[in-house]
Design an enzyme around this catalytic site. Sequence first.
Site, short mmCIF file in Angstrom:
data_model
loop_
_atom_site.label_atom_id
_atom_site.label_comp_id
_atom_site.label_asym_id
_atom_site.label_seq_id
_atom_site.Cartn_x
_atom_site.Cartn_y
_atom_site.Cartn_z
CD GLU A 67 -2.53 -1.21 2.51
OE1 GLU A 67 -3.99 -1.11 2.75
OE2 GLU A 67 -1.91 -1.25 3.33
CG ASP B 234 -4.65 2.92 1.98
OD1 ASP B 234 -4.99 3.88 2.42
OD2 ASP B 234 -4.90 2.19 2.54
#
Length: 587
Positions: free
Chosen positions: A435, A459
């Site tokens: 992420e 993310d």
Amino acid sequence: MDYFRLRGIGVSPGIAIGEALLTERVIFTERKESISSNQVLTELNRLKKAIERTRVQLTRLKNQTRKKVGEEYSFIFEAHLLILEGESLHQSFEEIIKKEKYKAEWAISRVHDKYQKIFESITDEYFKQRKSDITDVLTRIYKNLETTDQKKIEEERERILVGHELLPSEAALRLSRGNVLAVATDMGGKTSHTAILARSLNVPAVVGLRNISQRVKNGDYIVVDGTDGEVIVNPPMAIRKEFFSKRRKYDDYRKELRKTAKLKSATLDGVRFFLLANIELPEEVKPAISLGAEGVGLFRSEFIYLQSTTLPTEEEHYSIYSRIAKEAYPSPVYIRTVDLGGEKELPQLKIEKEPNPALGLRAIRFSLRDRDVFKVQLKAILRASSQKNVRILIPMITEIEEIAEVKILFREVKEELRKKRFQFDEDLPLGVMIEVPAAAAITDLLVKEVDYLSIGTNDLIQYYLAVDRSNEFVSYLYKPLHPSILRLIKFIIETAQREGKEIAVCGEMAADPLAAIVLLGFGLKNFSMNPIFIPRIKKALRSVEYKTVKKVVQKVMKLKTAQEIEECIIEEILVKHPNAFLRAQVI
Ligand code: PEP
Ligand code: MG
């Protein structure tokens, strides 16, 4: 009759047309009525009886819902019973009645305000939505202070429920009767219990309409478009007809999609892919499987922290994980360790306010700071793994050292469990989420340390493009098909596959038909998403040839903008595969 249209948030797709029925709203008193010392006992007794009546009602509702709609929905009332038993709730009531000497009505009103403020300060949308569960329970106790309050039997006619906020227990009760065509409310969000329930029961719903409960009257003729998040009040005939036809098309589309649940997940040229579910509640496992999920690709374990006002115990964690593992068995279940901290703040976790929460003490960073809290979770996950279908996912990894530390803790926890003679999967696989861009850039190094990777595109895109995922002012820049994102994801997927490691995508990107086709072209086989999107992705990927997609993706990688990429996929794929469901048909 006035004709007007209102925009809100579509939380459960579909279209309903019918008469409005306004739900009544309980307003907590603003009157601070004091009592004398010798009235305290009477007042405490009144409250005790109201709580007892509430307990009886909630238990009855739980059983009724279980019978009528299924086990998976009675959880709402289980959660309410837990709230009702909460010690701090009782202490707060008593303090106001006994020490401050006020009536029970005022005590409930004050406690309600206090909890609303706590929940308001939480930025995570999912947790914030749980405040309506508190309102629900307190409303029930409040009404039960009056013994005469007997609810009218609801009319059997089918109507559209319009209200300020449909409380979860009310939603469960009313929606389970089967005479609610749709729901439209002033308040609410995508992850409220009411929204989850409406989606699961296929009742179209639009929330966040701000003042619909004041503008609509009982009997108004309304259209609820849960797909586009719009409510049309008293539309003229031409507009009604438009929506009748839209409803027919939608219903056909849905029937068509549902048929895909039992079909094999393979492309036209036989390349197998796997669609898994992202869930937040154990109750979502069964409905996800019925939509075609081949396992749980991401269980966001954060929700467990909301079940009590104190930190959850190992047993509480364990009962949830083992339930998910059992219900999904033999399919795999990827439990993500808690992604709290940063903006997902909770009062019981003493996290300081941070100037830049998205870049702060979040997820694994937080877990490695509060190791005892982390170990409780690791132990419970291990204990739920005895059937060998549980996997672990660590969120927000930035560097190799974090994995090394997790492994040390993992070893310690296993040793403790062995000593206590608990059964668990000795080889429980460990994987990490990609992420953070830094982790993506060292995929070749990271992947050697773990059993698999899962790309959290929600993310990853926000950090790579420097675009806050929940800031509407910059949302125009949040583009999963940005050439930089595609290059990065291609690199991660190919690197993992070169090492012979499993790789999945579990961000929203996997639920978008266009993006999913590109991911397939990169060689991705594991897609995890909100279960309601599984049928449409299955339909999209089943209607294409892997061979063709690979070629299209090669072409796409030479393009300069997200827009060019999108147009190229639509043109090239639709030429060869006119049945491919692309953006135009998205539910
Ligand atoms: C992600 O970041 O893509 C993800 C799946 O995690 P979450 O949405 O819970 O941050
Ligand atoms: Mg994430």
